[in-house]
Design a protein around this motif. Sequence first.
Motif, PDB file in Angstrom:
ATOM      1  N   ARG A   5      31.038  42.303  60.701  1.00  0.00           N
ATOM      2  CA  ARG A   5      31.138  43.713  60.325  1.00  0.00           C
ATOM      3  C   ARG A   5      29.968  44.528  60.882  1.00  0.00           C
ATOM      4  NH1 ARG A   5      34.757  45.029  56.639  1.00  0.00           N
ATOM      5  NH2 ARG A   5      33.553  46.795  55.842  1.00  0.00           N
ATOM      6  N   HIS A   6      29.279  43.963  61.854  1.00  0.00           N
ATOM      7  CA  HIS A   6      28.121  44.650  62.446  1.00  0.00           C
ATOM      8  C   HIS A   6      28.631  45.613  63.533  1.00  0.00           C
ATOM      9  CE1 HIS A   6      23.870  45.130  62.977  1.00  0.00           C
ATOM     10  NE2 HIS A   6      23.972  44.946  64.279  1.00  0.00           N
ATOM     11  N   ILE A   7      28.590  46.907  63.242  1.00  0.00           N
ATOM     12  CA  ILE A   7      29.228  47.913  64.097  1.00  0.00           C
ATOM     13  C   ILE A   7      28.638  47.945  65.501  1.00  0.00           C
ATOM     14  CG2 ILE A   7      29.603  50.415  64.382  1.00  0.00           C
ATOM     15  CD1 ILE A   7      29.874  50.520  61.291  1.00  0.00           C
ATOM     16  N   THR A   8      27.302  47.915  65.599  1.00  0.00           N
ATOM     17  CA  THR A   8      26.695  47.978  66.936  1.00  0.00           C
ATOM     18  C   THR A   8      27.050  46.745  67.774  1.00  0.00           C
ATOM     19  OG1 THR A   8      24.662  47.208  65.885  1.00  0.00           O
ATOM     20  CG2 THR A   8      24.760  49.532  66.475  1.00  0.00           C
ATOM     21  N   GLY A   9      27.334  45.623  67.116  1.00  0.00           N
ATOM     22  CA  GLY A   9      27.790  44.434  67.853  1.00  0.00           C
ATOM     23  C   GLY A   9      29.112  44.699  68.546  1.00  0.00           C
ATOM     24  N   HIS A  10      30.046  45.347  67.847  1.00  0.00           N
ATOM     25  CA  HIS A  10      31.346  45.697  68.443  1.00  0.00           C
ATOM     26  C   HIS A  10      31.176  46.720  69.573  1.00  0.00           C
ATOM     27  CE1 HIS A  10      34.027  43.591  65.641  1.00  0.00           C
ATOM     28  NE2 HIS A  10      33.203  43.954  64.667  1.00  0.00           N
ATOM     29  N   ILE A  11      30.315  47.732  69.351  1.00  0.00           N
ATOM     30  CA  ILE A  11      30.104  48.761  70.379  1.00  0.00           C
ATOM     31  C   ILE A  11      29.455  48.162  71.625  1.00  0.00           C
ATOM     32  CG2 ILE A  11      28.767  50.854  70.910  1.00  0.00           C
ATOM     33  CD1 ILE A  11      29.288  51.719  67.981  1.00  0.00           C
ATOM     34  N   MET A  12      28.457  47.303  71.410  1.00  0.00           N
ATOM     35  CA  MET A  12      27.793  46.651  72.550  1.00  0.00           C
ATOM     36  C   MET A  12      28.778  45.766  73.312  1.00  0.00           C
ATOM     37  SD  MET A  12      24.772  46.642  73.909  1.00  0.00           S
ATOM     38  CE  MET A  12      24.879  46.155  75.627  1.00  0.00           C
ATOM     39  N   LYS A  13      29.616  45.058  72.580  1.00  0.00           N
ATOM     40  CA  LYS A  13      30.626  44.186  73.211  1.00  0.00           C
ATOM     41  C   LYS A  13      31.584  45.023  74.061  1.00  0.00           C
ATOM     42  CE  LYS A  13      34.034  40.624  71.977  1.00  0.00           C
ATOM     43  NZ  LYS A  13      34.700  39.925  70.846  1.00  0.00           N
ATOM     44  N   PHE A  57      20.558  39.779  68.414  1.00  0.00           N
ATOM     45  CA  PHE A  57      21.458  39.406  69.506  1.00  0.00           C
ATOM     46  C   PHE A  57      22.076  40.627  70.188  1.00  0.00           C
ATOM     47  CE2 PHE A  57      20.953  35.571  67.053  1.00  0.00           C
ATOM     48  CZ  PHE A  57      20.756  34.639  68.063  1.00  0.00           C
ATOM     49  N   VAL A  58      22.239  41.723  69.449  1.00  0.00           N
ATOM     50  CA  VAL A  58      22.666  42.975  70.090  1.00  0.00           C
ATOM     51  C   VAL A  58      21.572  43.457  71.026  1.00  0.00           C
ATOM     52  CG1 VAL A  58      23.336  45.373  69.712  1.00  0.00           C
ATOM     53  CG2 VAL A  58      24.178  43.615  68.169  1.00  0.00           C
ATOM     54  N   ALA A  59      20.312  43.371  70.582  1.00  0.00           N
ATOM     55  CA  ALA A  59      19.182  43.769  71.423  1.00  0.00           C
ATOM     56  C   ALA A  59      19.089  42.887  72.673  1.00  0.00           C
ATOM     57  CB  ALA A  59      17.886  43.702  70.623  1.00  0.00           C
ATOM     58  N   LEU A  60      19.318  41.584  72.503  1.00  0.00           N
ATOM     59  CA  LEU A  60      19.334  40.668  73.653  1.00  0.00           C
ATOM     60  C   LEU A  60      20.454  41.029  74.630  1.00  0.00           C
ATOM     61  CD1 LEU A  60      18.599  37.255  71.919  1.00  0.00           C
ATOM     62  CD2 LEU A  60      17.360  38.137  73.902  1.00  0.00           C
ATOM     63  N   TRP A  88      20.063  42.101  78.617  1.00  0.00           N
ATOM     64  CA  TRP A  88      20.644  41.322  79.715  1.00  0.00           C
ATOM     65  C   TRP A  88      21.812  42.010  80.420  1.00  0.00           C
ATOM     66  CZ3 TRP A  88      18.956  37.095  82.181  1.00  0.00           C
ATOM     67  CH2 TRP A  88      17.894  36.395  81.597  1.00  0.00           C
ATOM     68  N   GLU A  89      22.264  43.147  79.905  1.00  0.00           N
ATOM     69  CA  GLU A  89      23.490  43.737  80.452  1.00  0.00           C
ATOM     70  C   GLU A  89      23.394  44.018  81.952  1.00  0.00           C
ATOM     71  OE1 GLU A  89      26.662  47.398  79.789  1.00  0.00           O
ATOM     72  OE2 GLU A  89      24.827  47.364  78.606  1.00  0.00           O
ATOM     73  N   ARG A  90      22.260  44.522  82.426  1.00  0.00           N
ATOM     74  CA  ARG A  90      22.144  44.859  83.848  1.00  0.00           C
ATOM     75  C   ARG A  90      21.788  43.657  84.713  1.00  0.00           C
ATOM     76  NH1 ARG A  90      19.178  50.779  83.340  1.00  0.00           N
ATOM     77  NH2 ARG A  90      21.017  51.873  82.581  1.00  0.00           N
ATOM     78  N   LYS A  91      21.273  42.585  84.090  1.00  0.00           N
ATOM     79  CA  LYS A  91      20.893  41.404  84.863  1.00  0.00           C
ATOM     80  C   LYS A  91      22.043  40.404  84.954  1.00  0.00           C
ATOM     81  CE  LYS A  91      16.286  41.684  82.770  1.00  0.00           C
ATOM     82  NZ  LYS A  91      15.345  40.933  81.927  1.00  0.00           N
ATOM     83  N   ASP A  92      22.673  40.144  83.830  1.00  0.00           N
ATOM     84  CA  ASP A  92      23.712  39.113  83.749  1.00  0.00           C
ATOM     85  C   ASP A  92      24.709  39.539  82.665  1.00  0.00           C
ATOM     86  OD1 ASP A  92      25.270  36.869  83.365  1.00  0.00           O
ATOM     87  OD2 ASP A  92      23.611  35.456  83.483  1.00  0.00           O
ATOM     88  N   GLU A  93      25.809  40.166  83.102  1.00  0.00           N
ATOM     89  CA  GLU A  93      26.754  40.751  82.142  1.00  0.00           C
ATOM     90  C   GLU A  93      27.425  39.702  81.267  1.00  0.00           C
ATOM     91  OE1 GLU A  93      28.800  42.633  85.236  1.00  0.00           O
ATOM     92  OE2 GLU A  93      27.894  44.595  84.940  1.00  0.00           O
ATOM     93  N   ARG A  94      27.698  38.522  81.836  1.00  0.00           N
ATOM     94  CA  ARG A  94      28.361  37.482  81.045  1.00  0.00           C
ATOM     95  C   ARG A  94      27.430  36.943  79.953  1.00  0.00           C
ATOM     96  NH1 ARG A  94      33.177  36.676  82.685  1.00  0.00           N
ATOM     97  NH2 ARG A  94      33.794  37.122  84.829  1.00  0.00           N
ATOM     98  N   ARG A  95      26.161  36.843  80.285  1.00  0.00           N
ATOM     99  CA  ARG A  95      25.184  36.423  79.279  1.00  0.00           C
ATOM    100  C   ARG A  95      25.068  37.494  78.194  1.00  0.00           C
ATOM    101  NH1 ARG A  95      19.250  33.909  80.768  1.00  0.00           N
ATOM    102  NH2 ARG A  95      18.656  33.293  78.663  1.00  0.00           N
ATOM    103  N   ALA A  96      25.079  38.757  78.617  1.00  0.00           N
ATOM    104  CA  ALA A  96      25.031  39.868  77.655  1.00  0.00           C
ATOM    105  C   ALA A  96      26.225  39.808  76.719  1.00  0.00           C
ATOM    106  CB  ALA A  96      25.003  41.203  78.401  1.00  0.00           C
ATOM    107  N   LEU A  97      27.402  39.485  77.264  1.00  0.00           N
ATOM    108  CA  LEU A  97      28.609  39.382  76.447  1.00  0.00           C
ATOM    109  C   LEU A  97      28.488  38.262  75.421  1.00  0.00           C
ATOM    110  CD1 LEU A  97      31.528  40.299  75.895  1.00  0.00           C
ATOM    111  CD2 LEU A  97      32.280  38.676  77.642  1.00  0.00           C
TER     112      LEU A  97
END
Length: 561
Positions: A348-356, A320-323, A327-336
């Motif tokens: 406790r998934h660190i990259t999930g917090h950083i991506m968010k 889901f972090v990869a997803l 999607w970040e550049r196409k649809d930011e709300r979907r990426a969120l």
Amino acid sequence: MEVPKDHITTLLDNGLFCSAQMLGCFLVSSAVANGEASLYLKAENLVLQGDALFGEKEFRRALSMYKQALQHCKIISKQTMNNSRSSFSASSRSSSPNSVNVSPINENEVKFKITLCHCALSENRPALVEMEGIPPKARTLRMNLTLGKLYRISRHNRSAIACYKDCLRNCPYVLEAITALAELGVSSKEVSSLFPQTPNRGGRPPFDHLDPARWLHRYVEAQCCIASSDYKGGLDHLSELLQQFPNNVHILLEIAKVEAIIGRHDEAIMNFEKVRSIDPFIVTYMDEYAMLLKLKSDVSKLNKLVHDMLNIDPTRAEVFVALSALWERKDERRALSYAEKSLRIDDRHITGHIMKGNVYLSLNRPDAAVTAFRGAQELRPDLRSYQGLVRSYLALSKTKEALFIAREAMKLMPQSAKALKLVGDVHASSSSGREKARKFYESALRLEPGFLGAALALAELHVVEGRHKDAVSLLERYVKDWADDSLHIKLAQVFAATNMLSEALAHYQAALRINPQNEAAKKGLERLEKQMKGMDPDAPDEEEENEADDAEGDQEEGELL
């Protein structure tokens, strides 16, 4: 008529959990004689049914079965104590099944099974309470590791350290415990002292791949260096291990992760790709790889990676972090929403917090980004969480807070050019701090001459202060040695600003030759072509104007309706 227990045991041993839980229904409901002996049978049957349900991932039902079994054990204990008191004078007589005072099931094992159910349901507090009910001497290796994790989640770090140490005293190869102790601030010397010392017969030097006191000690050193933000030291130790164990997927992933953190993006991508060539079905750390591909605007590789990850295991947080990155550049709300889904799977998934945090910055919500980056930092402070916090505070015009965070990063990583550049970024945000910013950028480049981020930041500072020639001179010096699209884009922007359009065109084209997917280069080239035709580059296209007119028309129609 009773159902023989050995049949359900056979089904469980063979992993046939669906059949086992169906047979368990017959076993639990079978008619048995009343009395104490039936309680023993009921407890055993309930545990077996619980095991079947756990195997089927019906954790709530399994939890209920285990708790009922434990309740029966408590009743048996009370009854046997009473029986033993009343029959103390007749203790020499042979005991019947009704007077047995040892339960046929291990209560501590049942408590641990209850703990695993709570963990699977993300109920950490009741899981910890259950684990604390198991006496320390009765805890197995797996129990100690689970308890250490639960203490760490609850921020009882001293207790967590004690559990992880017990794991290593029992077995020095619990690499999870080594990493956890390093992250909890235990020194490499203290960790290595926990390993059992095996005497070397014959006085010959042991082989590294056989003697844990050699290669395992190097692994400990690597993890302790990384945990203390000595990334260079960590990479050196990991590289030595890789020479001993070529194509070791775990070591390659650890190296790639550190390279991603410290900004060595090309090297990290190369190592992630090497891992995928060795093991194409791996998901661990592939979200880190996805975030790097997003930075490089390599959409085709990112699409392929996400597609592969979804086919391998669509339930992992990394997917889901990869997803979200896709999607970040196409649809930011979907990426969120994808970033938030990753944290619902594993908070406790660190990259999930950083991506968010990154997505919140894209949505111009720096206040929410601060919370996300703080979440990452609480789990494990690294350069990216500091960078995110500085960007967020600067977006909120909180220069004081941004400077505090940047200095904190510099204290933690005194030999990091990236940390120096971070302090420079804060000073560069105000006209009065530009001279300080220049000194920090130059110090970063002296420390790490190939750090393109500092070179680009210094070039931008030259441009802001009107020193375009200095900016061009600096960038051209780097372009000779590094084929990097961002250098060409910055040069093109400087040339375009000074009306040297043909030179700007050449550098935008060079950037696109290096990275055809670079959006900044595409937009810059489009803008430059307008300039070369004598058009206003900021004027909207006819299509955009028509779209705006249509939108206004739709709004008017809506109001009329």
